[in-house]
Design an enzyme around this catalytic site. Sequence first.
Site, PDB file in Angstrom:
ATOM      1  CB  SER A  41      -0.930   0.014   1.205  1.00 17.89           C
ATOM      2  OG  SER A  41      -0.199  -0.132   2.405  1.00 17.89           O
ATOM      3  CG  ASP A 243      -3.724   5.940   6.469  1.00 13.11           C
ATOM      4  OD1 ASP A 243      -2.582   5.722   6.904  1.00 13.11           O
ATOM      5  OD2 ASP A 243      -4.178   5.386   5.441  1.00 13.11           O
ATOM      6  CG  HIS A 246      -0.674   4.031   4.407  1.00 13.26           C
ATOM      7  ND1 HIS A 246      -1.888   3.601   4.844  1.00 13.26           N
ATOM      8  CD2 HIS A 246      -0.074   2.953   3.853  1.00 13.26           C
ATOM      9  CE1 HIS A 246      -2.029   2.311   4.564  1.00 13.26           C
ATOM     10  NE2 HIS A 246      -0.937   1.899   3.969  1.00 13.26           N
TER      11      HIS A 246
END
Length: 279
Positions: A41, A243, A246
Amino acid sequence: MEPKLKLMELVAIPVLLALLSLSNKANAYPRVPCYFVFGDSLSDNGNNNKLPTLAKVNYPPYGIDFPQGPTGRFCNGRNMHDFIAQLLGLKDNIPAFVTSKGRNIFNGVNYASGSAGIRKETGSNLTLYNYGARKFAVYGIGQIGCTPYAISMYGTNRPGCVLKLNKGATLFNNRLKPLIHQLNNNLTDAKFTYLNPSGDSALATLGHLVSNTPCCTIGGGGGELCLPHSKSCKNSSKFIFWDGAHPTEALNKIFAKNAYTSKSPFNASPLNIQQLAMW
Ligand SMILES: *[C@@H]1O[C@H](CO)[C@@H](O)[C@H](O)[C@H]1NC(C)=O
Ligand SMILES: *[C@@H]1O[C@H](CO)[C@@H](O)[C@H](O)[C@H]1NC(C)=O
Ligand SMILES: *[C@@H]1O[C@H](CO)[C@@H](O)[C@H](O)[C@H]1NC(C)=O
């Protein structure tokens, strides 16, 4: 519980990327002909958008600082590879695998997929060398014990991070480095380099940024992603985390610059990306 465990893998694996050098013209600009990205991600730029997975973020407030809005990047704006592609002089962002077609694959493809993991059958094959890749930048694992989500799940030890997760990352990195040097010895017509862009000198520059709170309101995905359409902080460039897991665009920029230019063998060994591109 299961989705939570899966989503922790979002950050718990390294990002691997390869710079394919098929036609290596010395002083040509851009510095490499193409750039292929593999990872999780931290690098995904839209590959998960249509997959039946919790690990996707094609909704606001993701992308609030990205010209096209939410793209599937796990960030408010650009990710580290967008910045590295720019530093390499590549004209456009590298397209996500799901949207790339025709000639644009010659400039590179981003195969990264949120929640991807390391598997024996994918790691044991010289996944890329046999197809002509000659320049490999391999990323170690960052300080995953310092993410707000990890801290909320496991509690902290001093100095404010989950030490057992950071120790695991260090263990992995300490074994990855000799493997990279072995590959350089064995495959002398290719160059591999180990990078740790969140390493010591990068972190030293972050003292002025908010590190213990994410910029957006978390609770989405398995708990660490932004809630869809939730409010985010006023100025994300004052924050380390976008977040629960990340980094913000601001941090991605710092990490990209570090991977590109660091002279510290702790962060880039034996070469930084600029040197790798010129090799
Ligand atoms: C490696 O890739 C080749 C084809 O490129 C395939 O035949 C082989 O089974 C792969 N090996 C592993 C261990 O995945
Ligand atoms: C490098 O070559 C040696 C000797 O052939 C071998 O034992 C080792 O596994 C190789 N390492 C890698 C990473 O390919
Ligand atoms: C956001 O913060 C950065 C870093 O402190 C600052 O340079 C920038 O001007 C701020 N932007 C706004 C819109 O306040």
